[in-house]
Design a protein around this motif. Structure first.
Motif, PDB file in Angstrom:
ATOM      1  N   ILE A 125       0.840  -1.209   0.000  1.00 39.10           N
ATOM      2  CA  ILE A 125       0.000   0.000   0.000  1.00 39.10           C
ATOM      3  C   ILE A 125       0.872   1.254   0.000  1.00 39.10           C
ATOM      4  CG2 ILE A 125      -1.628   1.342   1.402  1.00 39.10           C
ATOM      5  CD1 ILE A 125      -2.881  -1.368   2.207  1.00 39.10           C
ATOM      6  N   MET A 132       0.656   6.806  -6.710  1.00 36.45           N
ATOM      7  CA  MET A 132      -0.696   6.883  -7.274  1.00 36.45           C
ATOM      8  C   MET A 132      -0.920   8.142  -8.106  1.00 36.45           C
ATOM      9  SD  MET A 132      -3.049   7.740  -3.956  1.00 36.45           S
ATOM     10  CE  MET A 132      -3.060   9.403  -3.252  1.00 36.45           C
ATOM     11  N   ARG A 133      -0.163   9.201  -7.820  1.00 36.92           N
ATOM     12  CA  ARG A 133      -0.354  10.431  -8.582  1.00 36.92           C
ATOM     13  C   ARG A 133       0.652  10.558  -9.727  1.00 36.92           C
ATOM     14  NH1 ARG A 133      -2.015  13.366  -3.121  1.00 36.92           N
ATOM     15  NH2 ARG A 133      -4.268  13.384  -3.446  1.00 36.92           N
TER      16      ARG A 133
ATOM     17  N   ASP B   8      -6.702  13.295   2.714  1.00 38.24           N
ATOM     18  CA  ASP B   8      -6.108  13.024   1.414  1.00 38.24           C
ATOM     19  C   ASP B   8      -6.575  11.672   0.869  1.00 38.24           C
ATOM     20  OD1 ASP B   8      -4.340  13.126  -0.791  1.00 38.24           O
ATOM     21  OD2 ASP B   8      -2.755  12.134   0.352  1.00 38.24           O
ATOM     22  N   THR B   9      -6.541  11.567  -0.443  1.00 37.14           N
ATOM     23  CA  THR B   9      -6.920  10.314  -1.118  1.00 37.14           C
ATOM     24  C   THR B   9      -6.176   9.112  -0.542  1.00 37.14           C
ATOM     25  OG1 THR B   9      -7.118  11.674  -3.107  1.00 37.14           O
ATOM     26  CG2 THR B   9      -7.150   9.281  -3.409  1.00 37.14           C
ATOM     27  N   SER B  10      -4.920   9.318  -0.157  1.00 40.41           N
ATOM     28  CA  SER B  10      -4.092   8.205   0.321  1.00 40.41           C
ATOM     29  C   SER B  10      -4.693   7.514   1.541  1.00 40.41           C
ATOM     30  CB  SER B  10      -2.688   8.713   0.665  1.00 40.41           C
ATOM     31  OG  SER B  10      -2.750   9.721   1.652  1.00 40.41           O
ATOM     32  N   VAL B  13      -7.462   5.282   0.301  1.00 45.38           N
ATOM     33  CA  VAL B  13      -6.876   4.160  -0.438  1.00 45.38           C
ATOM     34  C   VAL B  13      -6.336   3.119   0.540  1.00 45.38           C
ATOM     35  CG1 VAL B  13      -4.929   3.496  -1.914  1.00 45.38           C
ATOM     36  CG2 VAL B  13      -6.342   5.462  -2.532  1.00 45.38           C
ATOM     37  N   ALA B  14      -5.627   3.587   1.561  1.00 45.93           N
ATOM     38  CA  ALA B  14      -5.044   2.659   2.533  1.00 45.93           C
ATOM     39  C   ALA B  14      -6.132   1.857   3.239  1.00 45.93           C
ATOM     40  CB  ALA B  14      -4.200   3.425   3.548  1.00 45.93           C
ATOM     41  N   GLU B  48     -10.358  11.073  -7.899  1.00 40.36           N
ATOM     42  CA  GLU B  48      -9.033  10.446  -7.882  1.00 40.36           C
ATOM     43  C   GLU B  48      -9.082   9.117  -7.140  1.00 40.36           C
ATOM     44  OE1 GLU B  48      -4.603  11.968  -6.941  1.00 40.36           O
ATOM     45  OE2 GLU B  48      -5.988  12.107  -5.268  1.00 40.36           O
ATOM     46  N   ALA B  96       0.282  17.103  -8.737  1.00 36.61           N
ATOM     47  CA  ALA B  96      -1.012  16.432  -8.553  1.00 36.61           C
ATOM     48  C   ALA B  96      -1.523  16.541  -7.121  1.00 36.61           C
ATOM     49  CB  ALA B  96      -0.891  14.962  -8.949  1.00 36.61           C
ATOM     50  N   ASP B  97      -0.656  16.929  -6.196  1.00 33.86           N
ATOM     51  CA  ASP B  97      -1.057  17.029  -4.791  1.00 33.86           C
ATOM     52  C   ASP B  97      -1.664  18.387  -4.432  1.00 33.86           C
ATOM     53  OD1 ASP B  97      -0.184  14.463  -4.034  1.00 33.86           O
ATOM     54  OD2 ASP B  97       1.866  15.174  -3.819  1.00 33.86           O
ATOM     55  N   VAL B  99      -4.287  19.799  -5.152  1.00 38.09           N
ATOM     56  CA  VAL B  99      -5.726  19.816  -4.887  1.00 38.09           C
ATOM     57  C   VAL B  99      -6.006  19.730  -3.381  1.00 38.09           C
ATOM     58  CG1 VAL B  99      -6.017  17.313  -5.166  1.00 38.09           C
ATOM     59  CG2 VAL B  99      -7.951  18.839  -5.550  1.00 38.09           C
ATOM     60  N   VAL B 100      -5.127  19.045  -2.664  1.00 38.56           N
ATOM     61  CA  VAL B 100      -5.351  18.865  -1.223  1.00 38.56           C
ATOM     62  C   VAL B 100      -5.216  20.202  -0.483  1.00 38.56           C
ATOM     63  CG1 VAL B 100      -4.569  17.647   0.846  1.00 38.56           C
ATOM     64  CG2 VAL B 100      -4.578  16.475  -1.358  1.00 38.56           C
ATOM     65  N   ALA B 126      -1.439   9.842   4.221  1.00 40.47           N
ATOM     66  CA  ALA B 126      -0.578   8.692   4.490  1.00 40.47           C
ATOM     67  C   ALA B 126       0.713   8.803   3.692  1.00 40.47           C
ATOM     68  CB  ALA B 126      -1.314   7.395   4.136  1.00 40.47           C
ATOM     69  N   ASN B 127       0.851   9.876   2.926  1.00 34.59           N
ATOM     70  CA  ASN B 127       2.058  10.080   2.117  1.00 34.59           C
ATOM     71  C   ASN B 127       2.937  11.139   2.778  1.00 34.59           C
ATOM     72  OD1 ASN B 127       3.989  10.785   0.224  1.00 34.59           O
ATOM     73  ND2 ASN B 127       2.597  10.528  -1.521  1.00 34.59           N
ATOM     74  N   ARG B 129       6.049  11.766   2.310  1.00 36.09           N
ATOM     75  CA  ARG B 129       7.076  12.403   1.459  1.00 36.09           C
ATOM     76  C   ARG B 129       6.505  13.671   0.826  1.00 36.09           C
ATOM     77  NH1 ARG B 129       9.810  11.763  -3.565  1.00 36.09           N
ATOM     78  NH2 ARG B 129       8.312  10.291  -4.396  1.00 36.09           N
ATOM     79  N   HIS B 130       5.270  13.590   0.384  1.00 36.54           N
ATOM     80  CA  HIS B 130       4.659  14.761  -0.255  1.00 36.54           C
ATOM     81  C   HIS B 130       4.036  15.704   0.777  1.00 36.54           C
ATOM     82  CE1 HIS B 130       4.159  12.500  -4.363  1.00 36.54           C
ATOM     83  NE2 HIS B 130       5.330  12.315  -3.798  1.00 36.54           N
ATOM     84  N   LEU B 148      -2.420  11.981  14.087  1.00 38.02           N
ATOM     85  CA  LEU B 148      -3.675  12.681  14.413  1.00 38.02           C
ATOM     86  C   LEU B 148      -4.335  12.043  15.633  1.00 38.02           C
ATOM     87  CD1 LEU B 148      -5.844  14.837  13.504  1.00 38.02           C
ATOM     88  CD2 LEU B 148      -7.029  12.919  12.459  1.00 38.02           C
TER      89      LEU B 148
END
Lengths: 135, 151
Positions: A125, A132-133, B8-10, B13-14, B48, B96-97, B99-100, B126-127, B129-130, B148
């Motif tokens: 995951i 994913m982006r 976030d989307t991540s 997804v997770a 997304e 692409a990030d 949008v958040v 969950a990302n 790095r970004h 959090l």
């Protein structure tokens, strides 16, 4: 009531009543209609309107251990969330924290909702999220 | 209200793809179904999410709406502000990030004083790095689901 109006019934706890009353001054400048609707909700609750605590049935609340089962965490975590304000709870006169059953029903609905398709390890995951982006 | 949070989307997804049902992402989403965490979302994030889950696990849009219904129906759906160069800086140059952070900024221009008034504001991703934990943008603190819950 006009034919296009909708009649709604809601449960209003004393805590929720106080929250709505406190928020009304901030809502009114944004939407007079929304503020008027909320005033009508408060006026429709004459017991709360005179400041008396509405006693809700004991079965409307669940124990910490039941909440822990539904959330998938320990009872200590539930207590921490309540103390930090992450989760709403009712404190009984004896000092026991009780979680509204309506809260647990929503969480149970989320738990029971389908998750089709293959499942992945945390490492997989992590890689999916990382890229994913990029796709 | 505990906090306002752009998720976030991540995170979605997770939760959707994990073998486990006890991870921090899933616990954050459980809390997001019950209102003390006021979630801010936008159609771009949902779109997304649908795309990622379709590619990775064959989910349909209906699957996404069904699984996340209890989160989506409590969320505040806003329109992200238009992209500007400083948004790119905020997300370490990953276009692409943006949008958040753009939907986070949208609370200030969307006539939502109720959201602005909540002192605790987070971008939950969950990302790392970004969205490096502890970094801030427009009053929002970047954090992970785990951090959090530990706050």
């Amino acid at each position: 009531m006009s034919r296009k109006a909708t009649r709604v019934f809601i449960d209003l706890t004393p805590h929720e009543r106080r929250e709505v009353e406190a928020a009304l001054p901030a809502i009114a400048p944004v939407s007079g209609v929304a503020a008027e609707v909320l005033r009508r909700v408060l006026e429709a609750d004459p017991v709360g309107a005179v400041g008396e605590e509405v006693v809700e049935p004991a079965e409307a609340y669940a124990s910490m251990s039941e909440a822990a089962r539904v959330f998938g965490v320990t009872t200590q975590t539930i207590r921490n969330w309540v103390d930090k304000g992450l989760l709403t709870a009712h404190i009984t006169p004896a000092g026991t924290r009780r979680v509204p059953r309506s809260v647990l029903e929503r969480v149970a609905a989320f738990n029971a909702s389908p998750r089709p398709g293959p499942k992945f390890s945390d490492a997989q995951i992590g890689a999916i999220i990382e890229h994913m982006r990029d796709e | 209200m505990f906090a306002v949070a752009v998720i976030d989307t991540s995170v979605f997804v997770a939760d959707a793809l994990s073998k486990r049902r006890t991870g921090a992402t899933t616990r954050v989403l459980r809390l997001a179904t019950v209102g003390e965490l006021l979630v801010v979302l936008c159609e771009e994030i949902r779109s997304e999410l649908t795309g990622v889950l379709a590619r990775q696990a064959g989910w349909t849009e209906a699957d996404v709406r069904a699984h996340f219904y209890t989160v989506f129906d409590r969320a505040s759906w806003l329109t992200p502000v238009p992209e500007e160069p400083h948004h790119l800086v905020a997300v370490q140059g990953h276009s692409a990030d943006t949008v958040v952070v753009r939907v986070a900024e949208a609370i200030y221009v969307s006539n939502r004083p109720d959201l602005v008034a909540i002192p605790a504001k987070y971008v939950v991703s969950a990302n790392t790095r970004h969205f490096p934990p502890g970094a801030t943008y427009a009053g929002f603190v970047f954090t992970t689901p785990h951090d959090l819950l530990a706050r």
